[in-house]
Motif scaffolding. Structure first.
Motif, PDB file in Angstrom:
ATOM      1  N   ALA A  52       0.836  -1.207   0.000  1.00  0.00           N
ATOM      2  CA  ALA A  52       0.000   0.000   0.000  1.00  0.00           C
ATOM      3  C   ALA A  52       0.867   1.251   0.000  1.00  0.00           C
ATOM      4  CB  ALA A  52      -0.940  -0.008   1.197  1.00  0.00           C
ATOM      5  N   THR A  53       1.942   1.239   0.760  1.00  0.00           N
ATOM      6  CA  THR A  53       2.853   2.384   0.815  1.00  0.00           C
ATOM      7  C   THR A  53       3.520   2.598  -0.541  1.00  0.00           C
ATOM      8  OG1 THR A  53       3.266   2.035   3.159  1.00  0.00           O
ATOM      9  CG2 THR A  53       4.908   3.317   1.963  1.00  0.00           C
ATOM     10  N   ASN A 102       1.029   4.024  -2.944  1.00  0.00           N
ATOM     11  CA  ASN A 102       0.815   5.426  -2.611  1.00  0.00           C
ATOM     12  C   ASN A 102       1.975   6.284  -3.131  1.00  0.00           C
ATOM     13  OD1 ASN A 102      -0.716   7.465  -1.510  1.00  0.00           O
ATOM     14  ND2 ASN A 102       0.151   7.256   0.533  1.00  0.00           N
ATOM     15  N   THR A 103       3.186   5.790  -3.006  1.00  0.00           N
ATOM     16  CA  THR A 103       4.356   6.512  -3.508  1.00  0.00           C
ATOM     17  C   THR A 103       4.275   6.681  -5.018  1.00  0.00           C
ATOM     18  OG1 THR A 103       5.737   5.682  -1.700  1.00  0.00           O
ATOM     19  CG2 THR A 103       6.885   6.462  -3.674  1.00  0.00           C
ATOM     20  N   MET A 144       1.704   9.359  -5.793  1.00  0.00           N
ATOM     21  CA  MET A 144       2.214  10.713  -5.495  1.00  0.00           C
ATOM     22  C   MET A 144       3.199  11.174  -6.560  1.00  0.00           C
ATOM     23  SD  MET A 144       2.486  10.931  -1.313  1.00  0.00           S
ATOM     24  CE  MET A 144       3.810   9.765  -1.208  1.00  0.00           C
ATOM     25  N   ALA A 159      -5.499   8.520  -7.757  1.00  0.00           N
ATOM     26  CA  ALA A 159      -6.171   7.664  -6.772  1.00  0.00           C
ATOM     27  C   ALA A 159      -6.906   6.515  -7.460  1.00  0.00           C
ATOM     28  CB  ALA A 159      -7.136   8.485  -5.928  1.00  0.00           C
ATOM     29  N   GLN A 185      -4.323   4.053  -8.560  1.00  0.00           N
ATOM     30  CA  GLN A 185      -3.803   3.361  -7.382  1.00  0.00           C
ATOM     31  C   GLN A 185      -4.771   2.270  -6.923  1.00  0.00           C
ATOM     32  OE1 GLN A 185      -3.134   5.993  -4.105  1.00  0.00           O
ATOM     33  NE2 GLN A 185      -2.428   4.390  -2.737  1.00  0.00           N
ATOM     34  N   ASN A 186      -6.057   2.570  -6.973  1.00  0.00           N
ATOM     35  CA  ASN A 186      -7.067   1.600  -6.525  1.00  0.00           C
ATOM     36  C   ASN A 186      -7.251   0.452  -7.504  1.00  0.00           C
ATOM     37  OD1 ASN A 186      -7.600   2.974  -4.135  1.00  0.00           O
ATOM     38  ND2 ASN A 186      -9.181   4.227  -5.089  1.00  0.00           N
TER      39      ASN A 186
END
Length: 161
Positions: A25-26, A29-30, A33, A46, A49-50
């Motif tokens: 997950a991290t 997220n990176t 971003m 987002a 990412q999902n």
């Protein structure tokens, strides 16, 4: 004793699994971003990412980074991803479609740069040529038409002098 050992093993495996999930997950997220930093809207990042797994997010980020470096419109590539997400297309197919869009724009951009030095015209011509290829025009035909346009432009320029 055996039941206790099995229980301890299960708890340990669950904790390791949770740690791996948090790490993934991290990393996702990176990646998201980094895409926002390259001009992708936070909402689109987002959604990406999902939808994508870590490996696919790396591919998508690299694709967007390459497009940015080549001065290709990142929004066209991201829009293709969002279209695939909305249609619930398999993630691997979405990534392939995104690469096709990036590739079309790269071919179109190479032709547009040869035709004019004016940035706005290059961008407009790139989009128009990429749309024509998306509609089915083969890249070879696009190159032939662009070559005719360059020849015509040289003829007009010479006649003016």
């Amino acid at each position: 004793m055996r039941v206790v050992c099995i229980a301890v093993l299960m708890v340990t495996l669950s904790a390791a699994s949770l740690g791996a999930a948090e790490q993934t997950a991290t990393q996702l997220n990176t990646q998201a971003m980094q895409m926002v930093a390259m001009g992708v809207s936070p909402e689109a990042a987002a959604q990406l990412q999902n939808r994508f797994q870590e490996q696919q997010m790396v591919q998508v980020r690299n694709m967007i980074q390459a497009a940015k470096q080549q001065d290709l419109p990142v929004d066209a590539i991201v829009d293709k991803a969002l279209e695939g997400i909305a249609k619930n297309i398999e993630a691997r197919s979405i990534v392939n479609a995104m690469e096709q869009v990036r590739s079309r724009y790269a071919v179109a951009r190479a032709e547009a740069v040869q035709m004019t030095q004016v940035q706005d015209r290059q961008r407009s011509m790139t989009r128009t040529m990429a749309h024509a290829m998306a509609a089915g025009m083969p890249p070879e035909d696009m190159a032939a038409i662009a070559a005719q346009g360059r020849t015509r432009q040289r003829t007009i320029t010479r006649a003016a002098h």
